[in-house]
Write an enzyme that holds these catalytic residues in place. Structure first.
Site, PDB file in Angstrom:
ATOM      1  N   ASP A   1       0.690  -1.366   0.376  1.00  0.00           N
ATOM      2  CA  ASP A   1       0.218  -0.427   0.049  1.00  0.00           C
ATOM      3  C   ASP A   1       1.122   1.006  -0.009  1.00  0.00           C
ATOM      4  O   ASP A   1       0.867   2.248  -0.809  1.00  0.00           O
ATOM      5  CB  ASP A   1      -1.075   0.181   1.182  1.00  0.00           C
ATOM      6  CG  ASP A   1      -1.981  -1.429   1.302  1.00  0.00           C
ATOM      7  OD1 ASP A   1      -1.986  -1.991   0.099  1.00  0.00           O
ATOM      8  OD2 ASP A   1      -2.707  -1.709   2.638  1.00  0.00           O
TER       9      ASP A   1
ATOM     10  N   GLU B   1       4.134   1.668  -1.214  1.00  0.00           N
ATOM     11  CA  GLU B   1       4.194   2.052  -2.886  1.00  0.00           C
ATOM     12  C   GLU B   1       3.173   2.254  -3.213  1.00  0.00           C
ATOM     13  O   GLU B   1       3.465   2.667  -4.274  1.00  0.00           O
ATOM     14  CB  GLU B   1       4.920   0.637  -3.423  1.00  0.00           C
ATOM     15  CG  GLU B   1       6.166  -0.128  -2.439  1.00  0.00           C
ATOM     16  CD  GLU B   1       6.951  -1.625  -3.053  1.00  0.00           C
ATOM     17  OE1 GLU B   1       7.535  -1.164  -3.404  1.00  0.00           O
ATOM     18  OE2 GLU B   1       5.714  -1.827  -2.960  1.00  0.00           O
TER      19      GLU B   1
ATOM     20  N   ASP C   1       0.627   4.083  -2.240  1.00  0.00           N
ATOM     21  CA  ASP C   1       0.140   4.914  -2.372  1.00  0.00           C
ATOM     22  C   ASP C   1       1.707   6.591  -3.068  1.00  0.00           C
ATOM     23  O   ASP C   1       1.576   7.561  -3.212  1.00  0.00           O
ATOM     24  CB  ASP C   1       0.516   5.698  -0.685  1.00  0.00           C
ATOM     25  CG  ASP C   1      -0.611   5.161  -0.302  1.00  0.00           C
ATOM     26  OD1 ASP C   1      -1.940   4.783  -0.839  1.00  0.00           O
ATOM     27  OD2 ASP C   1      -1.026   4.962   0.601  1.00  0.00           O
TER      28      ASP C   1
ATOM     29  N   SER D   1     -33.967  -6.993 -22.255  1.00  0.00           N
ATOM     30  CA  SER D   1     -33.600  -7.782 -20.625  1.00  0.00           C
ATOM     31  C   SER D   1     -34.093  -9.070 -21.510  1.00  0.00           C
ATOM     32  O   SER D   1     -34.124  -9.421 -23.004  1.00  0.00           O
ATOM     33  CB  SER D   1     -34.942  -7.435 -20.688  1.00  0.00           C
ATOM     34  OG  SER D   1     -36.663  -7.652 -21.417  1.00  0.00           O
TER      35      SER D   1
ATOM     36  N   GLU E   1     -24.490 -18.585 -16.862  1.00  0.00           N
ATOM     37  CA  GLU E   1     -23.531 -17.440 -16.082  1.00  0.00           C
ATOM     38  C   GLU E   1     -24.412 -16.750 -15.178  1.00  0.00           C
ATOM     39  O   GLU E   1     -26.144 -17.169 -15.546  1.00  0.00           O
ATOM     40  CB  GLU E   1     -23.307 -16.143 -17.036  1.00  0.00           C
ATOM     41  CG  GLU E   1     -22.512 -16.466 -18.095  1.00  0.00           C
ATOM     42  CD  GLU E   1     -22.173 -14.795 -19.084  1.00  0.00           C
ATOM     43  OE1 GLU E   1     -22.687 -13.552 -18.674  1.00  0.00           O
ATOM     44  OE2 GLU E   1     -22.050 -15.272 -20.585  1.00  0.00           O
TER      45      GLU E   1
ATOM     46  N   LYS F   1     -26.738 -14.193 -12.780  1.00  0.00           N
ATOM     47  CA  LYS F   1     -27.424 -13.778 -13.102  1.00  0.00           C
ATOM     48  C   LYS F   1     -27.393 -12.343 -12.162  1.00  0.00           C
ATOM     49  O   LYS F   1     -27.950 -12.706 -10.577  1.00  0.00           O
ATOM     50  CB  LYS F   1     -28.960 -13.965 -12.874  1.00  0.00           C
ATOM     51  CG  LYS F   1     -29.466 -12.443 -13.923  1.00  0.00           C
ATOM     52  CD  LYS F   1     -31.107 -13.396 -13.373  1.00  0.00           C
ATOM     53  CE  LYS F   1     -32.070 -11.377 -14.657  1.00  0.00           C
ATOM     54  NZ  LYS F   1     -31.766 -10.388 -13.746  1.00  0.00           N
TER      55      LYS F   1
ATOM     56  N   GLU G   1     -22.228  -5.273 -15.311  1.00  0.00           N
ATOM     57  CA  GLU G   1     -23.530  -4.981 -13.696  1.00  0.00           C
ATOM     58  C   GLU G   1     -22.281  -4.505 -12.990  1.00  0.00           C
ATOM     59  O   GLU G   1     -21.573  -4.967 -12.234  1.00  0.00           O
ATOM     60  CB  GLU G   1     -24.102  -6.422 -13.380  1.00  0.00           C
ATOM     61  CG  GLU G   1     -25.190  -6.712 -12.567  1.00  0.00           C
ATOM     62  CD  GLU G   1     -26.420  -6.242 -13.303  1.00  0.00           C
ATOM     63  OE1 GLU G   1     -27.525  -6.275 -12.792  1.00  0.00           O
ATOM     64  OE2 GLU G   1     -26.724  -6.485 -14.787  1.00  0.00           O
TER      65      GLU G   1
ATOM     66  N   TYR H   1     -19.883  -9.067 -18.980  1.00  0.00           N
ATOM     67  CA  TYR H   1     -20.308  -9.974 -19.355  1.00  0.00           C
ATOM     68  C   TYR H   1     -20.478 -10.107 -20.826  1.00  0.00           C
ATOM     69  O   TYR H   1     -21.148 -11.036 -21.451  1.00  0.00           O
ATOM     70  CB  TYR H   1     -21.434 -10.417 -18.396  1.00  0.00           C
ATOM     71  CG  TYR H   1     -22.352  -9.368 -18.591  1.00  0.00           C
ATOM     72  CD1 TYR H   1     -23.285  -9.459 -19.259  1.00  0.00           C
ATOM     73  CD2 TYR H   1     -23.099  -8.962 -17.261  1.00  0.00           C
ATOM     74  CE1 TYR H   1     -24.328  -9.013 -19.278  1.00  0.00           C
ATOM     75  CE2 TYR H   1     -24.254  -8.002 -17.139  1.00  0.00           C
ATOM     76  CZ  TYR H   1     -24.771  -8.310 -18.221  1.00  0.00           C
ATOM     77  OH  TYR H   1     -25.692  -7.266 -18.042  1.00  0.00           O
TER      78      TYR H   1
ATOM     79  N   LYS I   1     -27.067 -18.480 -22.393  1.00  0.00           N
ATOM     80  CA  LYS I   1     -27.020 -18.126 -23.691  1.00  0.00           C
ATOM     81  C   LYS I   1     -25.944 -18.745 -24.649  1.00  0.00           C
ATOM     82  O   LYS I   1     -25.696 -19.855 -24.362  1.00  0.00           O
ATOM     83  CB  LYS I   1     -25.738 -16.317 -23.230  1.00  0.00           C
ATOM     84  CG  LYS I   1     -26.279 -16.009 -22.379  1.00  0.00           C
ATOM     85  CD  LYS I   1     -24.583 -14.655 -22.401  1.00  0.00           C
ATOM     86  CE  LYS I   1     -25.772 -13.877 -21.698  1.00  0.00           C
ATOM     87  NZ  LYS I   1     -23.935 -12.602 -21.096  1.00  0.00           N
TER      88      LYS I   1
ATOM     89  N   LYS J   1     -34.707 -18.075 -13.492  1.00  0.00           N
ATOM     90  CA  LYS J   1     -34.867 -17.986 -12.154  1.00  0.00           C
ATOM     91  C   LYS J   1     -35.291 -18.213 -11.113  1.00  0.00           C
ATOM     92  O   LYS J   1     -35.917 -19.859 -11.175  1.00  0.00           O
ATOM     93  CB  LYS J   1     -36.491 -16.799 -11.830  1.00  0.00           C
ATOM     94  CG  LYS J   1     -35.882 -15.437 -12.893  1.00  0.00           C
ATOM     95  CD  LYS J   1     -34.952 -14.817 -12.043  1.00  0.00           C
ATOM     96  CE  LYS J   1     -34.900 -13.427 -13.085  1.00  0.00           C
ATOM     97  NZ  LYS J   1     -36.032 -12.059 -12.747  1.00  0.00           N
TER      98      LYS J   1
ATOM     99  N   CYS K   1     -39.141 -12.031  32.219  1.00  0.00           N
ATOM    100  CA  CYS K   1     -39.157 -13.225  31.211  1.00  0.00           C
ATOM    101  C   CYS K   1     -39.747 -14.353  30.753  1.00  0.00           C
ATOM    102  O   CYS K   1     -40.790 -14.392  31.462  1.00  0.00           O
ATOM    103  CB  CYS K   1     -37.607 -14.257  31.517  1.00  0.00           C
ATOM    104  SG  CYS K   1     -37.092 -15.796  31.104  1.00  0.00           S
TER     105      CYS K   1
ATOM    106  N   CYS L   1     -38.611 -17.967  33.133  1.00  0.00           N
ATOM    107  CA  CYS L   1     -38.833 -18.462  34.128  1.00  0.00           C
ATOM    108  C   CYS L   1     -39.703 -17.240  34.729  1.00  0.00           C
ATOM    109  O   CYS L   1     -40.007 -16.977  36.121  1.00  0.00           O
ATOM    110  CB  CYS L   1     -37.912 -18.098  34.598  1.00  0.00           C
ATOM    111  SG  CYS L   1     -36.711 -16.809  34.535  1.00  0.00           S
TER     112      CYS L   1
ATOM    113  N   CYS M   1     -32.072 -11.712  30.345  1.00  0.00           N
ATOM    114  CA  CYS M   1     -32.814 -12.783  31.478  1.00  0.00           C
ATOM    115  C   CYS M   1     -31.792 -12.820  32.851  1.00  0.00           C
ATOM    116  O   CYS M   1     -30.705 -13.280  32.059  1.00  0.00           O
ATOM    117  CB  CYS M   1     -33.655 -13.654  31.267  1.00  0.00           C
ATOM    118  SG  CYS M   1     -34.461 -14.916  33.088  1.00  0.00           S
TER     119      CYS M   1
ATOM    120  N   CYS N   1     -32.238 -20.350  34.477  1.00  0.00           N
ATOM    121  CA  CYS N   1     -33.436 -20.174  33.746  1.00  0.00           C
ATOM    122  C   CYS N   1     -33.782 -21.547  32.584  1.00  0.00           C
ATOM    123  O   CYS N   1     -32.922 -22.067  32.450  1.00  0.00           O
ATOM    124  CB  CYS N   1     -33.702 -18.669  32.716  1.00  0.00           C
ATOM    125  SG  CYS N   1     -34.693 -18.421  31.598  1.00  0.00           S
TER     126      CYS N   1
END
Length: 678
Positions: A32, A34, A36, A81, A115, A117, A178, A230, A298, A322, A416, A419, A434, A439
C-alpha cells in the site's frame, strides 16, 4: 531531463494496473505504501501541470463532480431484457423454440454458456481508443442516464484498456456489465450507518443503484461498489469475436473484472448437462459473496444472434433461469420473544405463513428492540421478508402505506417468558437479558451449544436430548452432562433409548472430557467469547484456575481482547453458580488446563504457508490449523504468490479462483496428511 508527459503516462499505467491487481484479482504485487507513493507523485505532477491530467487518471476516482441532473444517452443497440424460465420444462421449451429457427445441422453444434445473473444495476461502458469516456444506466433499454462521473469512482472498473501493453487497444469498445455490492460490504455499510443514525438500505441491489445515481460523485466514491463485465456490445478496430466465451476471455485479458471462467461461468456442449447444472447450482450460489437471482443461459455462437433476433424486448439467443423469490410480502400476526443461551431476550415475528425460496416461513428474526423501532414495525403490519443467507428468515422493512389502523405498537415484556424473572438492559448494549442464570431456557440452549461441534463435540447429543434431560431434572447445570452415567438405568427406561444408544451417548460424553481448554471455554457460553477468543484466552492463561482470579486488566493485556469482552469473562467467573459448575466439571474429570507444550520434533511443514477454505473432510478448519502449525507451518487468511498451498474443502469461496489465477497449488486433507507424514 525527465519528460513529464511520459512520466505521467507511465504512472497512470502502473497505478491502473496495480489497482486492477488489488481490487479485481485481490493479488497485489506492491505494498500500500508503494502504491500511495506512486499516486502522490502523480497528484503532484497534475497539480503542478494541470494539462497532464487525463480523464483516465487514477487521481480522478475520488469523485467530486456534482450534476444538476442526469443527461439521457442513447445506447448503440437495445439493451434487451431476458425471458424467464422457472423449471427444467421451461428451459427445454426455450431450447426447442431456438432449434426450430435454425437448420438441423447448426442446431446439433450449439454450445451454451451459463453465467450467474447478478442482482445489481446494469451499466453500459464506452471506450474510445482504450479510454473510458462514457458510462450509462440501462434505462428503458434504448436510452439510459449518463453516470460517467460516478462510474469513474468504482475501483475495479478500468479507466483505460488494456492494462498491459501486450495487445493494442480497440478503436471502439462498448461493454455491458453489472454494478453490484458484495453482501459483506453491504452489511458493514449498513451497520456503520445505523451506528451513525444515517440512512440504511434494504438490500445490496438497492444500495448499488442508489450509490450510482448520486448527483455528487464524491458520495459514490465512498461506497464499496464493484462491477462485472459480461457482454461485448460493440467492437471496432480489433479481431471479431466468434463466441460468448471468447468475448468473456477477451474482456478478462483487457483488464475487465469478469466472473471466473470455468468456475462460476461454465461452457457446455450438451443441453442435458445445462439442465442438471442449473438444478444443482441453486445450493452452490449460497456460497457466493454477491447476490444472484438465477442463471443466464446463452447460446455461445455470436454469429447466430442476429439470425435468431428477438421477440418483443427479449433476445431468442438467451434466457434467464429464475430461482424461487427470496423476498416476499406477508403480515405480522404477533411479535414474541425467546431466550438465548446467554439469557438474551430475542424478539421474533410470527408471520402469516408464506413461501420463501421454496420453504414455508412462519417466523422471522427481528434482532432486537431497537431494530423493531427503526423499522417502525407494528403487530398487524404488512412486511417484506427474505431468508438471510438463504437460511434464517428476516424482516427487511414494514409497509406503513398498507396500514388500516388496526395495527398495534409492540413493547418489550418486563419479565422473562420462561422463568418469570425480571429482564434488564445493560447500559451501552442493545439487547435485554434475563438475569436468572437458572432459567430453564438458558440451560437448554446452553447445553445445545456446549455439546455442539465447535465446542465439546458430543456426538448424538442435541437440542431434543437437552430439552428432555432438563425437563426430567437429569441436568441442572452444564456440568450435569458428565453425571448422566449415574442415571444409566433411568436413561434406559426412556422411550427410544436402547442399550446401544445409551452406551454410545455415554461414550461420547466420556471422550469429550479430553477436549482442549479452548474448546471448553467456548462451550461455557460466556457472552462474547467465540472459538477464536476462547483459544486465545486459553493459550494465555493455560489453566482455568488462573481465570477464576483474573481481572479486567489481566484479560485486556491479551491481543484481541478488549475491555467489554474482558468484563464479560470476569463477570461470568464471578458468579457463584458458574464457579460451582467449574468445580463439578473438575470433579467429573474434565480437562481444565491446556496441554503442556510438546517437545519440538520433526517440523515437516516448516517454511510453508497455507490458506484454508471450504468445509474440510473429517476436521474443522481450526483443527486443521492446529495440525499445520504444530508441524511448523503457517496459516494465513489471504492468498498471495507467497502462499505454498490452498487447503481446499467442499463449497469453497473465491479463494479457489484466486489460487488458480496465482498458480498456488490446492490440496485436500489426504494430501495434507501425506505432507505431515513426510
Amino acid at each position: 531531463m525527465i519528460d513529464l508527459t511520459q512520466r505521467a503516462a507511465a504512472l497512470r499505467q502502473a497505478l491502473n494496473y496495480h489497482g486492477y491487481l488489488y481490487h479485481v484479482l485481490d493479488a497485489p504485487q506492491i505494498s500500500d505504501a508503494e502504491y500511495d507513493a506512486l499516486l502522490n507523485e502523480l497528484r503532484r505532477l497534475e497539480a503542478d501541470h494541470p494539462e497532464l491530467q487525463t480523464p483516465d487518471s487514477p487521481t480522478q476516482r475520488v469523485g467530486g463532480w456534482v450534476a444538476e441532473r442526469f443527461v439521457k444517452v442513447r445506447h448503440p443497440q437495445p439493451m434487451l431484457s431476458l425471458s424467464n424460465a422457472f423449471n427444467a420444462g421451461d428451459l427445454r421449451a426455450w431450447r426447442d423454440r431456438t432449434l426450430r429457427l435454425l437448420p438441423p445441422e447448426v442446431g446439433q453444434t450449439l454450445t451454451y454458456v451459463v453465467e450467474p445473473k447478478i442482482d445489481g444495476l446494469t451499466v453500459v461502458l464506452h471506450y474510445d481508443n482504450g479510454r473510458f469516456v462514457l458510462g450509462a444506466t440501462r434505462g428503458d433499454g434504448l436510452e439510459g442516464e449518463d453516470i460517467t462521473a460516478n462510474l469513474r469512482t468504482v475501483r475495479g472498473l478500468p479507466l483505460t484498456v488494456p492494462l498491459t501493453g501486450d495487445r493494442p487497444a480497440p478503436a471502439r469498445l462498448v461493454v455491458r456489465g453489472e454494478a453490484y455490492v458484495n453482501v459483506a460490504d453491504f452489511q458493514r455499510f449498513n451497520q456503520l450507518s445505523a451506528a451513525q443514525e444515517a440512512r440504511t438500505y434494504a438490500n445490496p441491489r438497492n444500495f448499488a443503484a442508489g450509490s450510482l445515481r448520486q448527483l455528487d460523485s464524491a458520495i459514490s466514491a465512498q461506497r464499496p461498489l464493484r462491477v462485472w463485465a459480461y457482454q461485448v456490445v460493440a467492437l471496432e478496430g480489433a479481431p471479431a469475436l466468434a463466441t460468448q466465451w471468447d468475448a468473456l476471455t477477451y474482456l478478462r485479458d483487457l483488464g475487465f473484472p469478469v466472473i471466473p471462467l470455468g468456475e462460476h461461468v461454465r461452457l457446455f456442449d450438451d443441453f442435458d448437462q445445462v439442465v442438471d447444472y442449473v438444478a444443482a447450482w441453486e445450493e452452490q450460489r449460497q456460497a457466493l459473496p454477491y447476490e444472484t437471482d438465477g442463471l443466464v443461459i446463452k447460446i455461445n455462437q455470436l454469429a447466430l444472434y442476429e439470425e435468431l433476433g428477438f421477440v418483443g424486448k427479449e433476445p431468442r439467443w438467451a434466457t434467464a433461469y429464475k430461482y424461487p423469490a427470496r423476498e416476499v410480502i406477508t403480515r405480522v400476526l404477533d411479535i414474541q420473544v425467546n431466550v438465548g443461551r446467554t439469557g438474551s431476550i430475542n424478539p421474533f415475528a410470527v408471520l402469516e405463513p408464506v413461501a420463501v425460496g421454496g420453504v414455508i416461513v412462519r417466523n422471522a428474526t427481528l434482532h432486537n428492540a431497537d431494530y423493531i423501532a427503526e423499522l417502525d414495525l407494528r403487530i398487524g403490519d404488512r412486511v417484506a421478508i427474505k431468508r438471510a443467507g438463504e437460511v434464517i428468515p428476516q424482516v427487511l422493512r414494514s409497509l406503513p402505506e398498507l396500514r388500516d389502523g388496526a395495527e398495534r405498537v409492540w413493547t418489550m415484556p418486563e419479565k422473562c417468558p420462561v422463568c418469570g424473572e425480571p429482564i434488564q438492559r445493560t447500559a451501552g448494549e442493545v439487547a435485554y437479558y434475563c438475569v436468572n442464570s437458572a432459567c430453564p431456557a438458558q440451560l437448554v440452549r446452553g447445553i445445545e451449544h456446549f455439546v455442539s461441534r465447535g465446542a465439546m463435540d458430543i456426538e448424538g447429543f442435541g437440542i431434543r436430548q437437552a430439552e428432555l434431560f432438563v425437563q426430567l431434572g437429569f441436568i441442572t447445570d452444564l456440568a450435569g452432562i458428565y453425571y448422566l452415567h449415574e442415571r444409566k438405568a433411568e436413561l434406559l427406561a426412556l422411550e427410544g433409548f436402547g442399550e446401544k444408544k445409551v452406551a454410545n451417548l455415554l461414550s461420547a460424553i466420556e471422550a469429550s472430557k479430553e477436549r482442549p481448554l479452548g474448546r471448553l471455554l467456548n462451550a461455557l457460553g460466556i457472552r462474547g467469547v467465540g472459538a477464536v477468543g476462547a483459544e486465545t484466552i486459553a493459550s494465555h492463561f493455560g489453566r482455568i484456575e488462573a481465570l477464576l482470579t483474573a481481572t479486567v486488566d489481566d484479560l485486556s493485556q491479551i491481543g484481541g481482547v478488549g475491555p467489554v469482552l474482558a468484563g464479560s469473562v470476569v463477570d461470568w467467573f464471578s458468579h457463584a453458580p458458574n464457579r460451582r459448575t467449574i468445580e463439578r466439571l473438575r470433579a467429573a474429570g474434565v480437562r481444565l488446563a491446556a496441554e503442556a507444550p510438546a517437545a519440538v520434533g520433526p517440523q515437516p511443514l516448516a517454511g510453508l504457508t497455507f490458506v484454508i477454505t471450504g468445509t474440510l473432510e473429517g476436521v474443522s478448519r481450526e483443527e486443521a490449523k492446529i495440525l499445520i502449525e504444530g508441524a511448523g507451518g503457517k496459516v494465513t487468511d489471504a492468498i498471495s504468490k507467497k502462499t505454498s498451498y490452498l487447503l481446499l474443502g467442499a463449497n469453497p469461496g473465491s479463494k479457489a479462483a484466486k489460487a488458480a489465477s496465482l498458480g498456488v497449488p490446492t490440496i485436500g486433507m489426504d494430501e495434507l496428511r501425506r505432507l505431515l507424514s513426510a
